[in-house]
Design a protein around this motif. Structure first.
Motif, PDB file in Angstrom:
ATOM      1  N   ALA A 207       0.843  -1.191   0.000  1.00  0.00           N
ATOM      2  CA  ALA A 207       0.000   0.000   0.000  1.00  0.00           C
ATOM      3  C   ALA A 207       0.884   1.249   0.000  1.00  0.00           C
ATOM      4  CB  ALA A 207      -0.897   0.008   1.234  1.00  0.00           C
ATOM      5  N   PRO A 208       0.453   2.313  -0.655  1.00  0.00           N
ATOM      6  CA  PRO A 208       1.273   3.539  -0.708  1.00  0.00           C
ATOM      7  C   PRO A 208       1.697   4.049   0.669  1.00  0.00           C
ATOM      8  CG  PRO A 208      -0.524   3.685  -2.286  1.00  0.00           C
ATOM      9  CD  PRO A 208      -0.768   2.433  -1.491  1.00  0.00           C
ATOM     10  N   ALA A 209       0.795   3.992   1.640  1.00  0.00           N
ATOM     11  CA  ALA A 209       1.138   4.495   2.975  1.00  0.00           C
ATOM     12  C   ALA A 209       2.247   3.653   3.608  1.00  0.00           C
ATOM     13  CB  ALA A 209      -0.102   4.493   3.867  1.00  0.00           C
ATOM     14  N   GLN A 210       2.217   2.334   3.369  1.00  0.00           N
ATOM     15  CA  GLN A 210       3.267   1.456   3.884  1.00  0.00           C
ATOM     16  C   GLN A 210       4.617   1.817   3.277  1.00  0.00           C
ATOM     17  OE1 GLN A 210       1.973  -2.652   3.087  1.00  0.00           O
ATOM     18  NE2 GLN A 210       2.293  -3.101   5.236  1.00  0.00           N
ATOM     19  N   MET A 211       4.631   1.995   1.971  1.00  0.00           N
ATOM     20  CA  MET A 211       5.889   2.310   1.290  1.00  0.00           C
ATOM     21  C   MET A 211       6.428   3.658   1.745  1.00  0.00           C
ATOM     22  SD  MET A 211       5.265   0.907  -2.606  1.00  0.00           S
ATOM     23  CE  MET A 211       3.696   1.732  -2.905  1.00  0.00           C
ATOM     24  N   GLN A 212       5.537   4.630   1.870  1.00  0.00           N
ATOM     25  CA  GLN A 212       5.948   5.966   2.309  1.00  0.00           C
ATOM     26  C   GLN A 212       6.565   5.897   3.703  1.00  0.00           C
ATOM     27  OE1 GLN A 212       5.534   8.881   0.514  1.00  0.00           O
ATOM     28  NE2 GLN A 212       6.170  10.325   2.091  1.00  0.00           N
ATOM     29  N   ALA A 213       5.922   5.172   4.616  1.00  0.00           N
ATOM     30  CA  ALA A 213       6.428   5.069   5.988  1.00  0.00           C
ATOM     31  C   ALA A 213       7.778   4.358   6.021  1.00  0.00           C
ATOM     32  CB  ALA A 213       5.407   4.330   6.856  1.00  0.00           C
ATOM     33  N   TRP A 214       7.929   3.300   5.207  1.00  0.00           N
ATOM     34  CA  TRP A 214       9.196   2.550   5.180  1.00  0.00           C
ATOM     35  C   TRP A 214      10.330   3.420   4.651  1.00  0.00           C
ATOM     36  CZ3 TRP A 214      12.031   0.385   0.883  1.00  0.00           C
ATOM     37  CH2 TRP A 214      13.080  -0.462   1.273  1.00  0.00           C
ATOM     38  N   LEU A 215      10.073   4.167   3.583  1.00  0.00           N
ATOM     39  CA  LEU A 215      11.115   5.031   3.034  1.00  0.00           C
ATOM     40  C   LEU A 215      11.501   6.120   4.022  1.00  0.00           C
ATOM     41  CD1 LEU A 215       9.876   5.343  -0.659  1.00  0.00           C
ATOM     42  CD2 LEU A 215      11.953   4.200   0.127  1.00  0.00           C
ATOM     43  N   GLN A 216      10.523   6.655   4.733  1.00  0.00           N
ATOM     44  CA  GLN A 216      10.844   7.658   5.748  1.00  0.00           C
ATOM     45  C   GLN A 216      11.658   7.046   6.876  1.00  0.00           C
ATOM     46  OE1 GLN A 216       6.609   9.921   5.086  1.00  0.00           O
ATOM     47  NE2 GLN A 216       7.604  10.256   7.057  1.00  0.00           N
ATOM     48  N   ALA A 217      11.401   5.781   7.185  1.00  0.00           N
ATOM     49  CA  ALA A 217      12.188   5.100   8.217  1.00  0.00           C
ATOM     50  C   ALA A 217      13.634   4.898   7.774  1.00  0.00           C
ATOM     51  CB  ALA A 217      11.556   3.748   8.552  1.00  0.00           C
ATOM     52  N   GLN A 218      13.889   4.920   6.446  1.00  0.00           N
ATOM     53  CA  GLN A 218      15.255   4.817   5.942  1.00  0.00           C
ATOM     54  C   GLN A 218      15.951   6.184   5.897  1.00  0.00           C
ATOM     55  OE1 GLN A 218      15.804   1.636   5.804  1.00  0.00           O
ATOM     56  NE2 GLN A 218      13.580   1.331   5.893  1.00  0.00           N
ATOM     57  N   GLY A 219      15.256   7.235   6.362  1.00  0.00           N
ATOM     58  CA  GLY A 219      15.875   8.546   6.454  1.00  0.00           C
ATOM     59  C   GLY A 219      15.449   9.543   5.400  1.00  0.00           C
ATOM     60  N   LEU A 220      14.476   9.203   4.556  1.00  0.00           N
ATOM     61  CA  LEU A 220      14.027  10.145   3.527  1.00  0.00           C
ATOM     62  C   LEU A 220      12.986  11.099   4.097  1.00  0.00           C
ATOM     63  CD1 LEU A 220      15.285   7.798   1.796  1.00  0.00           C
ATOM     64  CD2 LEU A 220      13.611   8.401   0.045  1.00  0.00           C
ATOM     65  N   ALA A 221      13.053  12.347   3.685  1.00  0.00           N
ATOM     66  CA  ALA A 221      12.018  13.307   4.048  1.00  0.00           C
ATOM     67  C   ALA A 221      10.716  12.918   3.354  1.00  0.00           C
ATOM     68  CB  ALA A 221      12.434  14.715   3.621  1.00  0.00           C
ATOM     69  N   PRO A 222       9.568  13.259   3.931  1.00  0.00           N
ATOM     70  CA  PRO A 222       8.288  12.857   3.335  1.00  0.00           C
ATOM     71  C   PRO A 222       8.146  13.258   1.869  1.00  0.00           C
ATOM     72  CG  PRO A 222       7.930  13.718   5.541  1.00  0.00           C
ATOM     73  CD  PRO A 222       9.371  13.952   5.222  1.00  0.00           C
ATOM     74  N   GLU A 223       8.530  14.499   1.540  1.00  0.00           N
ATOM     75  CA  GLU A 223       8.389  14.966   0.157  1.00  0.00           C
ATOM     76  C   GLU A 223       9.309  14.180  -0.771  1.00  0.00           C
ATOM     77  OE1 GLU A 223       9.175  16.829   2.749  1.00  0.00           O
ATOM     78  OE2 GLU A 223       7.333  17.959   3.126  1.00  0.00           O
ATOM     79  N   ALA A 224      10.531  13.909  -0.309  1.00  0.00           N
ATOM     80  CA  ALA A 224      11.476  13.153  -1.136  1.00  0.00           C
ATOM     81  C   ALA A 224      10.993  11.720  -1.332  1.00  0.00           C
ATOM     82  CB  ALA A 224      12.861  13.163  -0.491  1.00  0.00           C
ATOM     83  N   ALA A 225      10.462  11.111  -0.273  1.00  0.00           N
ATOM     84  CA  ALA A 225       9.954   9.747  -0.385  1.00  0.00           C
ATOM     85  C   ALA A 225       8.837   9.667  -1.418  1.00  0.00           C
ATOM     86  CB  ALA A 225       9.453   9.256   0.973  1.00  0.00           C
ATOM     87  N   ALA A 226       7.930  10.635  -1.381  1.00  0.00           N
ATOM     88  CA  ALA A 226       6.823  10.650  -2.333  1.00  0.00           C
ATOM     89  C   ALA A 226       7.327  10.854  -3.760  1.00  0.00           C
ATOM     90  CB  ALA A 226       5.824  11.742  -1.960  1.00  0.00           C
ATOM     91  N   SER A 227       8.311  11.731  -3.923  1.00  0.00           N
ATOM     92  CA  SER A 227       8.856  12.007  -5.249  1.00  0.00           C
ATOM     93  C   SER A 227       9.573  10.795  -5.829  1.00  0.00           C
ATOM     94  CB  SER A 227       9.825  13.193  -5.185  1.00  0.00           C
ATOM     95  OG  SER A 227      10.414  13.422  -6.439  1.00  0.00           O
ATOM     96  N   PHE A 228      10.398  10.138  -5.030  1.00  0.00           N
ATOM     97  CA  PHE A 228      11.133   8.976  -5.520  1.00  0.00           C
ATOM     98  C   PHE A 228      10.198   7.794  -5.774  1.00  0.00           C
ATOM     99  CE2 PHE A 228      14.966  11.023  -3.507  1.00  0.00           C
ATOM    100  CZ  PHE A 228      15.626  11.254  -4.703  1.00  0.00           C
TER     101      PHE A 228
END
Length: 351
Positions: A207-228
């Protein structure tokens, strides 16, 4: 350390691991598009199969000899888990193209390493038949640690027909306690006889929310996670790889307009293969926009004026043709210049 390296194991990989470990079978085929974690899930399976004290769902260690249906996740602490972490486990055979073996820290055979060190050849981009023969010899040996043996093949579609046929008989009649994981990003390229001898598992698209949360846990800012995530077409592993490549979300967002201006510098540090992939994504989004569909890889505001459908179709075909020689360009710099000129001409086309 997790099977994915220093990264926290993604929750969707952990959930799939639990489901697969609860089933019997000597060979799994993990399949789906790139970036969904085939390698990470394959490693989780072999780690659990070989673990000296795997953790059952009830958090109780499983004794050697218990049925695979009771198998739990790897403990991460035992000698077997450590041996996998340092790439020295005697009962695990990893089959990959040499370029990926080297990128992921897996040792090559002494002969292969010597040939590459002596500049006799370049690292292979497919799984060599010599490596498969070594794997079949490995399959015949007795396990060293008492938990059986495992073979991981990734990406399985990089076996040529000779290599795949060499594996086929062992898949049909596996010797002793050996299990296989074939992880693929293009399972349709595998021999039907290979596919039919494995239990298939389609990788879950999180799910998009899962992926977003996981990427943020790897140190990405929310906007960067969404963009990548957008740049990767919603594939989390590919999104993380983009983030770790040193490129910025701003550079990705500005790429379409840079191509419209013919700016070769926008692709200055890209390989031809990476540039072609990016341009194919741009072409895809413009094709989608031309028929009223939403873009997938770029925000709508980032796209230039949509050229005529005929021009986009010609560009799509030209990019597909260029992709066939992208790994071996005659001159990488000239190829990038040609790709940018082609993109600019398309984006300004009137017909």
């Amino acid at each position: 350390m997790s099977a994915a390296g220093a990264l926290a194991l993604a929750p969707w990989i952990a959930a799939q691991r639990s489901r697969l470990l609860a089933q019997r079978g000597h060979a799994w085929l993990l399949h789906g598009p790139s970036g969904l974690g085939q390698y990470a899930l394959g490693m989780e399976l072999v780690r659990a199969w070989l673990c000296d004290a795997p953790i059952a769902p009830g958090d109780m260690p499983i004794a050697p000899g218990d049925a695979p249906a009771a198998q739990g996740a790897a403990c991460g602490q035992c000698g077997s888990c450590h041996a996998i972490d340092v790439r020295t486990h005697a009962d695990l055979c990893v089959l990959m193209p040499e370029v990926q073996m080297m990128a992921l820290g897996w040792p090559l055979s002494e002969k292969a390493q010597a040939e590459i060190d002596d500049k006799k050849r370049k690292p292979s981009r497919e799984i060599r038949v010599e490596a498969m023969r070594d794997a079949l010899e490995f399959a015949q040996r007795t396990a060293g640690r008492g938990r059986g043996k495992a073979v991981l093949v990734y990406p399985a579609e990089q076996m040529n027909q000779i290599t795949a046929n060499a594996l086929l008989k062992t898949l049909e009649e596996p010797p002793g306690q050996i299990r296989f994981v074939l992880a693929s990003e293009a399972a349709h390229l595998l021999l039907p006889t290979i596919r039919s001898r494995c239990l298939g598992h389609a990788m879950v698209w999180p799910a998009p929310a899962q992926m977003q949360a996981w990427l943020q846990a790897q140190g990405l800012a929310p906007e960067a996670a969404a963009s990548f995530l957008r740049a990767a077409g919603g594939r989390p592993d590919d999104a993380l790889a983009l983030a770790q490549s040193g490129r910025s979300p701003q550079a990705w967002a500005s790429l379409p307009q840079a191509m419209a201006r013919g700016e070769v510098a926008a692709l200055g540090d890209w390989t031809p293969a990476q540039a072609i992939t990016a341009l194919q994504k741009l072409c895809h989004d413009l094709l989608a926009a031309s028929v009223g569909a939403a873009p997938r890889y770029f925000a709508p505001a980032d796209l230039p004026r949509v050229p005529p459908l005929a021009a986009l179709t010609r560009w799509s075909r030209a990019l597909a043709k260029a992709a066939r020689t992208a790994d071996h360009p005659f001159n990488a710099g000239l190829m990038l210049e040609a790709l940018v000129a082609q993109a600019r001409n398309t984006l300004h086309s009137k017909h």
